[in-house]
Write an enzyme that holds these catalytic residues in place. Structure first.
Site, mmCIF file in Angstrom:
data_model
loop_
_atom_site.group_PDB
_atom_site.id
_atom_site.type_symbol
_atom_site.label_atom_id
_atom_site.label_comp_id
_atom_site.label_asym_id
_atom_site.label_seq_id
_atom_site.Cartn_x
_atom_site.Cartn_y
_atom_site.Cartn_z
ATOM 1 N N ASP A 11 93.032 9.609 29.600
ATOM 2 C CA ASP A 11 93.385 10.370 28.414
ATOM 3 C C ASP A 11 92.061 10.944 27.878
ATOM 4 O O ASP A 11 90.982 10.416 28.190
ATOM 5 C CB ASP A 11 94.052 9.429 27.404
ATOM 6 C CG ASP A 11 94.291 10.097 26.071
ATOM 7 O OD1 ASP A 11 94.848 11.204 26.058
ATOM 8 O OD2 ASP A 11 93.881 9.524 25.036
ATOM 9 N N ASP A 13 91.389 12.540 24.207
ATOM 10 C CA ASP A 13 91.105 12.259 22.795
ATOM 11 C C ASP A 13 91.172 10.754 22.522
ATOM 12 O O ASP A 13 92.225 10.134 22.688
ATOM 13 C CB ASP A 13 92.133 12.966 21.896
ATOM 14 C CG ASP A 13 92.045 14.485 21.984
ATOM 15 O OD1 ASP A 13 90.931 15.015 21.909
ATOM 16 O OD2 ASP A 13 93.103 15.137 22.131
ATOM 17 N N ARG A 51 101.054 18.810 19.341
ATOM 18 C CA ARG A 51 100.731 19.435 18.047
ATOM 19 C C ARG A 51 101.970 19.639 17.188
ATOM 20 O O ARG A 51 101.994 19.282 16.006
ATOM 21 C CB ARG A 51 100.032 20.782 18.293
ATOM 22 C CG ARG A 51 99.371 21.375 17.069
ATOM 23 C CD ARG A 51 98.716 22.706 17.413
ATOM 24 N NE ARG A 51 97.833 22.594 18.586
ATOM 25 C CZ ARG A 51 97.440 23.623 19.332
ATOM 26 N NH1 ARG A 51 97.839 24.844 19.039
ATOM 27 N NH2 ARG A 51 96.654 23.437 20.387
ATOM 28 N N ASP A 172 94.382 5.284 24.838
ATOM 29 C CA ASP A 172 94.190 4.657 23.525
ATOM 30 C C ASP A 172 95.467 4.729 22.678
ATOM 31 O O ASP A 172 95.474 4.234 21.561
ATOM 32 C CB ASP A 172 93.042 5.332 22.750
ATOM 33 C CG ASP A 172 93.418 6.715 22.254
ATOM 34 O OD1 ASP A 172 94.052 7.469 23.024
ATOM 35 O OD2 ASP A 172 93.088 7.040 21.100
HETATM 36 C C1 BG6 Z 1 96.377 14.392 21.945
HETATM 37 C C2 BG6 Z 1 96.019 13.770 20.618
HETATM 38 O O1 BG6 Z 1 95.377 14.117 22.881
HETATM 39 O O2 BG6 Z 1 96.537 15.803 21.814
HETATM 40 C C3 BG6 Z 1 97.060 14.142 19.583
HETATM 41 O O3 BG6 Z 1 95.982 12.355 20.748
HETATM 42 C C4 BG6 Z 1 97.195 15.674 19.506
HETATM 43 O O4 BG6 Z 1 96.675 13.620 18.329
HETATM 44 C C5 BG6 Z 1 97.548 16.203 20.887
HETATM 45 O O5 BG6 Z 1 98.201 16.042 18.572
HETATM 46 C C6 BG6 Z 1 97.664 17.710 20.918
HETATM 47 O O6 BG6 Z 1 96.401 18.290 20.689
HETATM 48 P P1 BG6 Z 1 96.118 19.830 20.495
HETATM 49 O O7 BG6 Z 1 94.620 19.919 20.700
HETATM 50 O O8 BG6 Z 1 96.870 20.578 21.552
HETATM 51 O O9 BG6 Z 1 96.551 20.214 19.129
HETATM 52 MG MG MG Z 2 94.253 9.550 23.045
#
Ligand code: BG6
Ligand code: MG
Length: 214
Positions: A11, A13, A51, A172
């Site tokens: 993963d 983030d 998102r 996570d």
């Molecule tokens: C995930 C995060 O990796 O990506 C989430 O843990 C987030 O919190 C999701 O909402 C979507 O991210 P993005 O960058 O497309 O808005």
């Molecule tokens: Mg994550």
């Protein structure tokens, strides 16, 4: 424990880098502007979630309904603030422990891939100096269903040419652990609400702990 796998899917983030704080700040700015209560506990529910699904969770506490068009505008507003925060990231935001562990896992012969719900994945990887590092990247632009659905991990494995049973996932988020198990992969929990969630196969003590099991 020693695992016999060909690929490790990460993963992004909250595992490779700590963008969670920027997600929190960007959602908080939007929630404050709309007068909606938002705190770290609500933010925890957004881990691994797309998102638009994140926006729906935030709007649960709103005093009025929003049209689909309004929701698109709100999600874009959040993403603009988030991208502005991401722009300040550099290779110094890749922890030394993560970089050194990734290099050693590659030296040991593992395929290393990304499985992230984020549509900003490629931008973040470029910022932290990993733009060309991974053997395959599957992200929010490749999928129609986000975690806990297994789609992003199955796409990541397919791009790397590896069977799901030959993959381990590092996550996570509880939703990510659910997704890994649904994909038929081994689920390794690191930080967040993944650790101790009861669905994981193994709790990692740290990122470098990967070197003890692979
Ligand atoms: C995930 C995060 O990796 O990506 C989430 O843990 C987030 O919190 C999701 O909402 C979507 O991210 P993005 O960058 O497309 O808005
Ligand atoms: Mg994550």
């Amino acid at each position: 424990m020693k695992l016999n796998k060909r690929a490790i899917i990460f993963d992004l983030d909250g595992v490779i880098c700590f963008t969670d704080k920027y997600h929190y700040q960007a959602w908080k700015m939007l929630a404050d502007r709309l007068g909606i209560y938002f705190d770290e506990r609500v933010n925890d529910r957004l881990r691994g979630v797309s998102r638009m699904a994140s926006l729906e969770i935030i709007l649960e506490r709103a005093s009025r309904q929003f049209t689909p068009e309004e929701k698109e505008v709100l999600a874009a507003e959040k993403n603009d603030s988030y991208r502005a925060l991401l722009s300040g990231m550099s290779p110094s935001d890749l922890p030394d422990e993560v970089r050194d562990t990734l290099l050693e896992l590659r030296r040991r012969g593992y395929l290393l891939t990304i499985g992230s719900s984020s549509k900003n994945t490629r931008f973040i990887l470029e910022r932290i100096g990993l733009g060309d590092f991974f053997d395959a990247v599957a992200d929010g632009t490749d999928i129609s269903r986000s975690k806990p659905d297994p789609e992003v991990f199955l796409v990541s494995a397919a791009k790397a040419g590896v069977a799901p049973a030959d993959c381990a996932v590092v996550e996570d988020a509880r939703s990510g652990i659910q997704a890994a198990k649904a994909a038929g992969m081994t689920a390794l929990a690191l930080f967040g609400d993944a650790k101790g969630c009861g669905l994981e196969d193994y709790d990692l003590a740290s990122f470098a702990d990967l070197l003890n099991i692979f």
